[in-house]
Design a protein around this motif. Structure first.
Motif, PDB file in Angstrom:
ATOM      1  N   TYR A   4      -0.047  41.401  -0.349  1.00 36.93           N
ATOM      2  CA  TYR A   4       1.029  40.874  -0.140  1.00 36.93           C
ATOM      3  C   TYR A   4       1.971  41.115  -1.306  1.00 36.93           C
ATOM      4  O   TYR A   4       3.243  41.281  -0.978  1.00 36.93           O
ATOM      5  N   LYS A  24       7.163  20.957  -1.626  1.00 38.77           N
ATOM      6  CA  LYS A  24       5.972  20.197  -0.661  1.00 38.77           C
ATOM      7  C   LYS A  24       5.595  19.109  -1.656  1.00 38.77           C
ATOM      8  O   LYS A  24       4.858  19.614  -2.689  1.00 38.77           O
ATOM      9  N   GLU A  79     -10.629  22.584   9.453  1.00 43.73           N
ATOM     10  CA  GLU A  79     -10.342  24.105   8.927  1.00 43.73           C
ATOM     11  C   GLU A  79     -11.518  24.639   8.446  1.00 43.73           C
ATOM     12  O   GLU A  79     -12.164  24.006   7.437  1.00 43.73           O
ATOM     13  N   LYS A 123       7.569  31.137  -3.808  1.00 43.33           N
ATOM     14  CA  LYS A 123       7.909  29.715  -3.758  1.00 43.33           C
ATOM     15  C   LYS A 123       6.807  29.017  -4.873  1.00 43.33           C
ATOM     16  O   LYS A 123       5.865  29.358  -4.994  1.00 43.33           O
ATOM     17  N   LYS A 141      -1.213  29.291   0.839  1.00 44.45           N
ATOM     18  CA  LYS A 141      -0.610  28.465   1.800  1.00 44.45           C
ATOM     19  C   LYS A 141       0.854  28.343   1.705  1.00 44.45           C
ATOM     20  O   LYS A 141       1.644  28.242   2.606  1.00 44.45           O
ATOM     21  N   GLU A 142       1.221  28.295   0.120  1.00 45.46           N
ATOM     22  CA  GLU A 142       2.631  28.140   0.073  1.00 45.46           C
ATOM     23  C   GLU A 142       3.428  29.301   0.494  1.00 45.46           C
ATOM     24  O   GLU A 142       4.518  29.136   1.042  1.00 45.46           O
ATOM     25  N   GLN A 143       2.597  30.546   0.323  1.00 51.43           N
ATOM     26  CA  GLN A 143       3.536  31.530   0.688  1.00 51.43           C
ATOM     27  C   GLN A 143       3.324  32.221   2.074  1.00 51.43           C
ATOM     28  O   GLN A 143       3.844  33.317   2.591  1.00 51.43           O
ATOM     29  N   LYS A 144       2.557  31.388   2.828  1.00 49.92           N
ATOM     30  CA  LYS A 144       2.029  31.501   4.017  1.00 49.92           C
ATOM     31  C   LYS A 144       1.702  32.810   4.470  1.00 49.92           C
ATOM     32  O   LYS A 144       1.811  33.867   5.363  1.00 49.92           O
ATOM     33  N   ILE A 145       0.167  33.265   3.888  1.00 49.75           N
ATOM     34  CA  ILE A 145      -0.358  34.392   3.705  1.00 49.75           C
ATOM     35  C   ILE A 145      -1.546  34.230   4.646  1.00 49.75           C
ATOM     36  O   ILE A 145      -2.180  32.910   4.013  1.00 49.75           O
ATOM     37  N   VAL A 146      -1.704  34.666   5.739  1.00 48.93           N
ATOM     38  CA  VAL A 146      -2.912  34.405   6.493  1.00 48.93           C
ATOM     39  C   VAL A 146      -4.052  35.071   5.867  1.00 48.93           C
ATOM     40  O   VAL A 146      -4.328  36.202   5.664  1.00 48.93           O
TER      41      VAL A 146
END
Length: 632
Positions: free
Chosen positions: A628, A494, A444, A575, A607-612
């Motif tokens: 967001y 997680k 990454e 989350k 990463k937790e909220q799946k934000i790109v």
């Protein structure tokens, strides 16, 4: 091997004739049926084996602190100067070494001082602490600079000067490493400075410093620069340190933010420092004519409490344990030649010579032997026996090992197979069946997150698997099953073992630290292994009440039903995990304080909220989070 009764009696008679009727008298010590194998899998003996395999190696770190006038500035919102923060970070690293690796060497050198205690050839250099093992006395000496710091006293005792030469500073550090007689595994210099171009007005000194830094690299000394800057300041590596550290433009781009990097150093981590060294080196044999060399690493091992040391009550001197054997009839001291090991079987005492014990315990030479390949799906959760290892190629012992290892890994990933092998870790260790489970490399942002290689999974033998025939049939209530399903889904989070410190170990370290540093109070230990009832109530409280009602269970305690504050996220579903207790990103964003958070924490939130993320800089991350949350 299993023997029938006839074979067993024949063996017993053989031992009786050879040993029990011998005229020489021996004292027999009974063995259990493990033949001494119980210690071969004892994880507590692993440190001893590691020291035997890798040698008694130690790490050494020299902290190089810039004491020029620019280091004594401080931000308007902070009480401590940059120099004080550096000394606090160094103090934390000293304490971390005591917990994790107290045999390592640490030292502190000031440069840019008016006074010097080295020699006339090395002006403006002051050695505060020579390279030695960390101790409570050395930590207390550092505390004078990190707590209740008096700048006037510092100027009087050490002074400030900008007339230093990094060439001489690096030279002096090299001499300090050379004075250590013990064998060192790594030699590292950590340079704390605010100045990104130390010799801007003197090209000669700049050239000498760059050449000396490259000389350090040639002799195996690692130079690391820790930028110490005020909020909003930039540290430009390209002015000087890119050449000194031999960094390319791509290397500079992936360097962490200076503020984030320094913030991590200021945290005290009380945990065991496991050396990143191979557990052992083994050859992976494909057949009698083809083998490759591999390094075996431990990924997981229990962090135990330090061993207790017995001291003499009067003198405080460490005592030594001496074991002697006596003849119970005569009281005579017995030597090794006077004793034998024996085993009682069916009333018969069978004695063994030392050579026979060794031959019984020996199953072959250490190594991995390939047996075949099987589908990955044949690995079942119930087959877990003990923590495994990680296999990586070792090009130093057998040339070409990396190429063949990579080919084997790629094919196993492509065919979804694992390699079944026989593994013997060292001499006199029983062989084990293991599965070489392939792992794909993950990268990454040009940084390796997961390395390529094989996980070494220990497989059970037929004797290890229990056969349970009795199956209890239960009545199934679809409504309760659905309630439990919803409850479980609400309570999912997680999990990462790095988020949970062992509370027993943390409390022990706190107590030891308080005694060693003569502190009246110990720090509070937060036990993160305890359930968070407020989160459970907030997420799954209604489902738990319905389950209790359906199954007619006793009511829950009142403490589990306390009222919680409403979510202030403005309708956005957020989350959270256990590490978010001290960081509410939403409230920080609304207050416009995201700039004070680290890049790592912002990335974890995204990463937790799946934000790109569309960039790696902190400004890019803040922009995406605000968008967001609808704050931009």
């Amino acid at each position: 091997h299993a023997y029938d009764k006839k074979n067993f009696l024949t063996t017993t008679n053989f031992f009786n004739q050879k040993y029990l009727k011998n005229k020489t008298k021996y004292i027999f010590f009974l063995m259990d049926d493990t033949f001494g194998f119980e210690n071969d899998f004892d994880e507590q003996n692993e440190d001893q084996f590691n020291s035997f395999a890798t040698g008694s190696l130690r790490d050494s770190t020299l902290f190089l602190v810039d004491c020029s006038s620019s280091m004594f500035a401080k931000a308007q919102s902070e009480d401590k100067t940059l120099f004080e923060k550096c000394m606090k970070a160094i103090q934390n690293m000293y304490q971390q070494k005591i917990y994790g690796s107290d045999k390592d060497f640490l030292g502190i050198v000031f440069f840019g001082t008016e006074q010097n205690n080295t020699s006339e050839d090395f002006p403006h250099i002051y050695t505060l602490q020579d390279l030695d093992q960390p101790s409570a006395e050395r930590i207390k000496e550092i505390e004078k600079f990190s707590l209740n710091f008096d700048f006037k006293n510092f100027r009087q005792d050490y002074g400030n000067s900008n007339d230093f030469s990094l060439d001489k500073v690096f030279w002096w550090c090299s001499n300090m490493f050379s004075s250590i007689t013990q064998k060192l595994d790594t030699r590292r210099i950590m340079l704390f400075t605010r100045r990104d171009h130390p010799h801007e007005n003197d090209k000669t000194l700049e050239k000498l410093a760059k050449n000396k830094s490259k000389d350090l690299y040639d002799i195996g000394i690692i130079l690391e620069v820790v930028p110490v800057v005020l909020e909003g300041e930039k540290f430009d590596y390209s002015k000087f340190y890119a050449d000194a550290l031999m960094l390319s433009e791509e290397d500079i781009k992936i360097l962490p933010d200076p503020a984030e990097n320094f913030e991590e150093l200021e945290k005290t981590v009380r945990s065991k420092d496991h050396k990143r060294r191979p557990y052992t080196h083994l050859n992976l044999e494909f057949d009698s004519n083809l083998s490759i060399s591999c390094s075996v690493f431990n990924l997981v091992r229990e962090c135990a409490k330090p061993s207790k040391i017995k001291l003499d009550k009067k003198t405080n001197v460490e005592t030594k344990t001496v074991t002697r054997r006596f003849n119970p009839d005569t009281g005579e001291i017995l030597f090794a030649s006077d004793t034998k090991l024996a085993l009682d079987i069916f009333g018969k005492r069978i004695a063994f010579e030392q050579d026979e014990i060794k031959s019984i315990k020996r199953f072959g030479n250490p190594g991995l032997k390939l047996i075949g390949f099987k589908d990955l799906k044949t690995i079942k959760p119930y087959m877990y026996v003990k923590p495994g290892h990680f296999l990586y190629p070792d090009e130093k012992l057998i040339e070409g090992s990396t190429t063949l290892f990579r080919a084997l890994l790629d094919k196993c990933l492509e065919k979804e197979k694992y390699a079944l092998c026989e593994m013997i870790t060292r001499v006199n260790t029983p062989s084990r069946l293991v599965a070489l489970y392939p792992q794909q490399e993950q990268i990454e942002e040009k940084t390796q997150i997961v390395p390529p290689g094989f996980h070494v999974l220990f497989l059970p033998f037929a004797d290890d698997i229990r056969q349970i025939d009795r199956v209890v049939e239960t009545r199934k209530n679809p409504e309760v099953v659905e309630l439990f399903t919803k409850c479980i889904n609400k309570l999912k989070f997680k999990y990462s073992p790095e988020n949970f410190k062992n509370p027993a170990l943390q409390k022990l370290w706190f107590e030891i630290e308080a005694i060693a540093l003569a502190r009246e109070e110990t720090e509070h230990v937060e036990d993160l292994t305890l359930p968070d009832f407020s989160r459970i109530e907030k997420r799954a409280g209604p489902f738990l009440d319905q389950i209790i009602s359906e199954l007619r269970l006793p009511d829950r305690p009142a403490q589990a039903k306390t009222k919680r504050k409403t979510d202030e996220s403005g309708g956005v579903l957020i989350k959270k995990n256990k590490n978010d207790e001290d960081l509410d990103v939403v409230s920080e964003a609304k207050a416009g304080r995201l700039g004070k958070q680290t890049v790592a924490k912002l990335k974890e939130f995204m990463k937790e909220q799946k934000i790109v993320a569309k960039g790696s800089k902190k400004d890019d991350l803040i922009r995406e989070i605000n968008a967001y949350l609808g704050l931009s």
